[in-house]
Scaffold this motif. Structure first.
Motif, PDB file in Angstrom:
ATOM      1  N   MET A 155      11.393  71.737   9.880  1.00 29.58           N
ATOM      2  CA  MET A 155      12.091  72.933   9.608  1.00 29.58           C
ATOM      3  C   MET A 155      11.345  73.260   8.218  1.00 29.58           C
ATOM      4  O   MET A 155      10.759  72.603   7.614  1.00 29.58           O
ATOM      5  N   ALA A 156      11.600  74.597   8.063  1.00 30.57           N
ATOM      6  CA  ALA A 156      10.884  75.226   6.791  1.00 30.57           C
ATOM      7  C   ALA A 156      12.181  75.276   5.658  1.00 30.57           C
ATOM      8  O   ALA A 156      13.401  75.014   5.726  1.00 30.57           O
ATOM      9  N   ASP A 157      11.561  75.585   4.486  1.00 24.51           N
ATOM     10  CA  ASP A 157      12.434  75.808   3.288  1.00 24.51           C
ATOM     11  C   ASP A 157      13.213  77.092   3.478  1.00 24.51           C
ATOM     12  O   ASP A 157      12.939  77.966   4.251  1.00 24.51           O
ATOM     13  N   LEU A 158      14.282  77.415   2.594  1.00 27.92           N
ATOM     14  CA  LEU A 158      14.844  78.680   2.466  1.00 27.92           C
ATOM     15  C   LEU A 158      14.205  80.091   2.588  1.00 27.92           C
ATOM     16  O   LEU A 158      14.239  80.775   3.149  1.00 27.92           O
ATOM     17  N   VAL A 159      13.039  79.924   1.639  1.00 33.26           N
ATOM     18  CA  VAL A 159      12.094  81.120   1.444  1.00 33.26           C
ATOM     19  C   VAL A 159      11.285  81.248   2.684  1.00 33.26           C
ATOM     20  O   VAL A 159      11.202  82.345   3.399  1.00 33.26           O
ATOM     21  N   GLU A 160      10.557  80.174   3.284  1.00 29.78           N
ATOM     22  CA  GLU A 160       9.922  80.361   4.496  1.00 29.78           C
ATOM     23  C   GLU A 160      10.772  80.732   5.647  1.00 29.78           C
ATOM     24  O   GLU A 160      10.241  81.448   6.491  1.00 29.78           O
ATOM     25  N   THR A 161      11.941  80.282   5.905  1.00 29.02           N
ATOM     26  CA  THR A 161      12.810  80.687   7.006  1.00 29.02           C
ATOM     27  C   THR A 161      13.234  82.097   6.789  1.00 29.02           C
ATOM     28  O   THR A 161      13.193  82.826   7.932  1.00 29.02           O
ATOM     29  N   ALA A 162      13.459  82.645   5.418  1.00 27.64           N
ATOM     30  CA  ALA A 162      13.780  83.880   5.670  1.00 27.64           C
ATOM     31  C   ALA A 162      12.419  84.899   5.690  1.00 27.64           C
ATOM     32  O   ALA A 162      12.826  86.042   6.507  1.00 27.64           O
ATOM     33  N   ILE A 163      11.473  84.493   5.437  1.00 25.62           N
ATOM     34  CA  ILE A 163      10.293  85.029   5.873  1.00 25.62           C
ATOM     35  C   ILE A 163      10.167  85.181   7.320  1.00 25.62           C
ATOM     36  O   ILE A 163       9.787  86.145   7.998  1.00 25.62           O
ATOM     37  N   LYS A 164      10.345  84.125   7.978  1.00 20.99           N
ATOM     38  CA  LYS A 164      10.097  83.930   9.495  1.00 20.99           C
ATOM     39  C   LYS A 164      11.069  84.785  10.180  1.00 20.99           C
ATOM     40  O   LYS A 164      10.704  85.199  11.273  1.00 20.99           O
ATOM     41  N   ALA A 165      12.398  84.815   9.643  1.00 23.06           N
ATOM     42  CA  ALA A 165      13.167  85.602  10.394  1.00 23.06           C
ATOM     43  C   ALA A 165      12.995  87.165  10.448  1.00 23.06           C
ATOM     44  O   ALA A 165      13.404  87.831  11.480  1.00 23.06           O
ATOM     45  N   GLY A 166      12.119  87.717   9.589  1.00 23.25           N
ATOM     46  CA  GLY A 166      11.612  89.166   9.828  1.00 23.25           C
ATOM     47  C   GLY A 166      12.488  90.138   9.433  1.00 23.25           C
ATOM     48  O   GLY A 166      12.177  91.299   9.112  1.00 23.25           O
ATOM     49  N   ASN A 167      14.059  89.794   9.042  1.00 24.80           N
ATOM     50  CA  ASN A 167      14.676  91.084   8.809  1.00 24.80           C
ATOM     51  C   ASN A 167      15.260  90.729   7.377  1.00 24.80           C
ATOM     52  O   ASN A 167      16.257  91.312   7.092  1.00 24.80           O
ATOM     53  N   PHE A 168      14.542  90.051   6.558  1.00 24.25           N
ATOM     54  CA  PHE A 168      14.939  89.712   5.038  1.00 24.25           C
ATOM     55  C   PHE A 168      13.675  90.105   4.279  1.00 24.25           C
ATOM     56  O   PHE A 168      13.532  89.549   3.070  1.00 24.25           O
ATOM     57  N   THR A 169      13.075  91.133   4.461  1.00 27.96           N
ATOM     58  CA  THR A 169      11.699  91.455   3.786  1.00 27.96           C
ATOM     59  C   THR A 169      11.985  92.064   2.637  1.00 27.96           C
ATOM     60  O   THR A 169      11.396  91.563   1.528  1.00 27.96           O
ATOM     61  N   ILE A 170      12.988  92.748   2.304  1.00 30.61           N
ATOM     62  CA  ILE A 170      13.552  93.056   0.949  1.00 30.61           C
ATOM     63  C   ILE A 170      14.003  92.135   0.308  1.00 30.61           C
ATOM     64  O   ILE A 170      13.724  92.128  -0.993  1.00 30.61           O
ATOM     65  N   LEU A 171      15.046  91.285   0.589  1.00 27.29           N
ATOM     66  CA  LEU A 171      15.491  90.323  -0.230  1.00 27.29           C
ATOM     67  C   LEU A 171      14.401  89.077  -0.403  1.00 27.29           C
ATOM     68  O   LEU A 171      14.274  89.065  -1.935  1.00 27.29           O
ATOM     69  N   VAL A 172      13.499  88.985   0.324  1.00 27.44           N
ATOM     70  CA  VAL A 172      12.247  88.136  -0.017  1.00 27.44           C
ATOM     71  C   VAL A 172      11.244  88.772  -1.332  1.00 27.44           C
ATOM     72  O   VAL A 172      10.789  88.132  -2.183  1.00 27.44           O
ATOM     73  N   LYS A 173      11.168  90.079  -0.951  1.00 25.77           N
ATOM     74  CA  LYS A 173      10.318  90.954  -2.103  1.00 25.77           C
ATOM     75  C   LYS A 173      11.131  90.708  -3.403  1.00 25.77           C
ATOM     76  O   LYS A 173      10.785  90.459  -4.452  1.00 25.77           O
TER      77      LYS A 173
END
Length: 142
Positions: A1-19
């Motif tokens: 599994m990945a961490d929270l940030v990697e998971t959010a990036i991979k999901a693809g629909n959280f780009t603004i949140l990750v930014k």
């Protein structure tokens, strides 16, 4: 599994949140060992903000940091837990109201549209609105 940030990036629909997470310097916190719960607004949720407000927030890092931290709670809070609790304390320091009725879960006035995206260091619940702490929404600092 990945961490929270990697998971959010991979999901693809959280780009603004990750930014936003990167802009305010919370990346390391969200990659660190331990357990955190993120109530993650999608890019569509950010699009619902009044025009220009996202750009303004990206220019106001202290305010943006409060908003981002307001979406993160300590501990591994799964959907089973959400239906049993009425509030959750955030990293920002304020309390989120948790409401569960008729199989639906709300966090403040946001609907939880997907639960229990598990990661190495916590869980992500997808929400349909950006949560804003009262202190930031009111524009006062006390």
């Amino acid at each position: 599994m990945a961490d929270l940030v990697e998971t959010a990036i991979k999901a693809g629909n959280f780009t603004i949140l990750v930014k936003a997470v990167k802009a305010v310097g919370l990346t390391e916190v969200l990659k660190s060992p331990g357990s955190l719960t993120i109530f993650a607004p999608t890019d569509d949720a950010f699009a619902k903000l009044p025009e220009g407000s996202l750009d303004a927030l990206l220019q106001d890092i202290p305010k943006l940091k409060k908003i981002v931290a307001y979406h993160v709670a300590s501990g591994d809070v799964r959907s089973d837990d959400l239906v049993q609790i009425e509030e959750a304390e955030t990293l920002e320091g304020s309390i989120l109201a948790i409401e569960s009725a008729n199989g639906a879960i709300k966090v403040n006035d946001a609907n939880v549209i997907q639960t229990d995206i598990l990661t190495d260091n916590g869980v992500i619940h997808v929400i349909d609105k950006v949560l804003v702490p009262a202190m930031v929404a009111g524009g006062t600092s006390s």
